[in-house]
Design a protein around this motif. Structure first.
Motif, short mmCIF file in Angstrom:
data_model
loop_
_atom_site.label_atom_id
_atom_site.label_comp_id
_atom_site.label_asym_id
_atom_site.label_seq_id
_atom_site.Cartn_x
_atom_site.Cartn_y
_atom_site.Cartn_z
N UNK A 150 -23.20 -17.21 -25.83
CA UNK A 150 -22.93 -16.06 -26.70
C UNK A 150 -21.62 -15.38 -26.30
N UNK A 151 -21.40 -15.21 -25.01
CA UNK A 151 -20.14 -14.61 -24.54
C UNK A 151 -18.95 -15.51 -24.87
N UNK A 152 -19.13 -16.81 -24.74
CA UNK A 152 -18.03 -17.73 -25.06
C UNK A 152 -17.67 -17.66 -26.54
N UNK A 153 -18.67 -17.62 -27.40
CA UNK A 153 -18.42 -17.60 -28.85
C UNK A 153 -17.64 -16.35 -29.25
N UNK A 154 -17.90 -15.23 -28.59
CA UNK A 154 -17.24 -13.98 -28.96
C UNK A 154 -15.96 -13.71 -28.16
N UNK A 155 -15.63 -14.53 -27.19
CA UNK A 155 -14.45 -14.32 -26.35
C UNK A 155 -13.17 -14.79 -27.03
N UNK A 156 -12.08 -14.08 -26.77
CA UNK A 156 -10.78 -14.53 -27.27
C UNK A 156 -10.15 -15.58 -26.36
N UNK A 157 -10.69 -15.75 -25.15
CA UNK A 157 -10.18 -16.73 -24.20
C UNK A 157 -10.94 -18.05 -24.22
N UNK A 158 -11.87 -18.18 -25.16
CA UNK A 158 -12.65 -19.40 -25.28
C UNK A 158 -12.71 -19.80 -26.75
N UNK A 159 -12.52 -21.06 -27.01
CA UNK A 159 -12.67 -21.59 -28.36
C UNK A 159 -13.85 -22.55 -28.34
N UNK A 160 -14.96 -22.16 -28.95
CA UNK A 160 -16.14 -23.02 -29.04
C UNK A 160 -16.13 -23.63 -30.44
N UNK A 161 -16.15 -24.94 -30.50
CA UNK A 161 -16.13 -25.65 -31.77
C UNK A 161 -17.40 -26.46 -31.96
N UNK A 162 -17.75 -26.64 -33.24
CA UNK A 162 -18.84 -27.53 -33.59
C UNK A 162 -18.32 -28.50 -34.65
N UNK A 163 -18.95 -29.66 -34.66
CA UNK A 163 -18.68 -30.66 -35.70
C UNK A 163 -19.90 -30.69 -36.60
N UNK A 164 -19.66 -30.58 -37.90
CA UNK A 164 -20.74 -30.67 -38.88
C UNK A 164 -20.59 -31.96 -39.67
N UNK A 165 -21.71 -32.63 -39.84
CA UNK A 165 -21.76 -33.82 -40.69
C UNK A 165 -22.93 -33.63 -41.64
N UNK B 6 -23.80 -31.11 -43.28
CA UNK B 6 -24.44 -29.82 -43.07
C UNK B 6 -25.18 -29.67 -41.75
N UNK B 7 -25.21 -30.72 -40.93
CA UNK B 7 -25.89 -30.65 -39.64
C UNK B 7 -24.86 -30.56 -38.52
N UNK B 8 -25.12 -29.68 -37.54
CA UNK B 8 -24.24 -29.61 -36.38
C UNK B 8 -24.50 -30.86 -35.55
N UNK B 9 -23.46 -31.69 -35.43
CA UNK B 9 -23.57 -32.99 -34.77
C UNK B 9 -23.01 -33.00 -33.36
N UNK B 10 -22.12 -32.04 -33.06
CA UNK B 10 -21.50 -32.03 -31.75
C UNK B 10 -20.85 -30.70 -31.45
N UNK B 11 -20.45 -30.55 -30.18
CA UNK B 11 -19.86 -29.29 -29.74
C UNK B 11 -18.88 -29.53 -28.61
N UNK B 12 -18.10 -28.50 -28.34
CA UNK B 12 -17.19 -28.51 -27.21
C UNK B 12 -16.46 -27.18 -27.14
N UNK B 13 -15.95 -26.87 -25.95
CA UNK B 13 -15.15 -25.65 -25.85
C UNK B 13 -13.92 -25.90 -25.00
N UNK B 14 -12.94 -25.03 -25.21
CA UNK B 14 -11.79 -24.92 -24.32
C UNK B 14 -11.76 -23.47 -23.86
N UNK B 15 -11.66 -23.29 -22.56
CA UNK B 15 -11.68 -21.95 -21.97
C UNK B 15 -10.42 -21.76 -21.14
N UNK B 16 -9.72 -20.67 -21.37
CA UNK B 16 -8.52 -20.38 -20.60
C UNK B 16 -8.92 -19.95 -19.20
N UNK B 17 -8.32 -20.63 -18.23
CA UNK B 17 -8.60 -20.31 -16.82
C UNK B 17 -7.27 -20.08 -16.10
#
Length: 151
Positions: A43-58, A60-71
């Motif tokens: 939840x914190x990652x989704x709302x953060x400006x320093x993290x990009x959480x992505x999902x892949x939809x196929x 209409x179903x969420x098929x995958x995920x990943x994030x990039x977080x600035x460190x």
């Protein structure tokens, strides 16, 4: 396939993905605590400006995920102050081998460049050959091997 930014509404599915990651990684690390455990504050990652959480939809179903977080880079001897750390890479078994992981990584690379960063890092278990091959296919190269001993 649609790659999009994750929303709070996606959280129930993403929490299931997190458990899928933990289940997949257990055979590679005997030091993980017994269930239930959690790796991320999604939840914190989704709302953060320093993290990009992505999902892949196929379809209409969420098929995958990943994030990039600035460190922040703690080591002053490298030529970059910050980098993007990739994590939460997961693809549902039914969609593996369809380029979902690669598509997410490509979008995370774009976001990283938009943030003015020039370095992306990730960690993968040495014995997780499938994941290593997928990351190498996306252009990642091995840099350092961490070694440990359990006493």
């Amino acid at each position: 396939m649609l790659i999009r930014k994750a929303t709070i509404e996606d959280l129930p599915v993403l929490l299931q993905f997190e458990q899928g990651i933990i289940t997949a990684e257990r055979p590679f690390d005997s030091t993980l605590k017994p269930d239930p455990i959690s790796y991320y504050d999604l939840e914190a990652f989704i709302t953060s400006t320093d993290v990009q959480v992505l999902v892949a939809e196929i379809d209409g179903e969420i098929a995958g995920s990943g994030y990039a977080r600035i460190k922040k880079n703690p080591d002053v001897y490298y030529d970059f102050e910050k980098y993007a750390y990739l994590g939460f890479m997961y693809v549902l078994p039914a969609y593996r081998g369809m380029g979902v992981n690669q598509a997410i990584i490509e979008e995370l690379k774009k976001w990283t460049v938009e943030q003015g960063l020039t370095e992306i890092r990730l960690e993968v278990y040495n014995d997780n050959i499938g994941a290593i091959k997928a990351y190498e296919k996306a252009g990642f190269k091995k840099r350092m091997i961490e070694m440990r001993i359990r006493l």
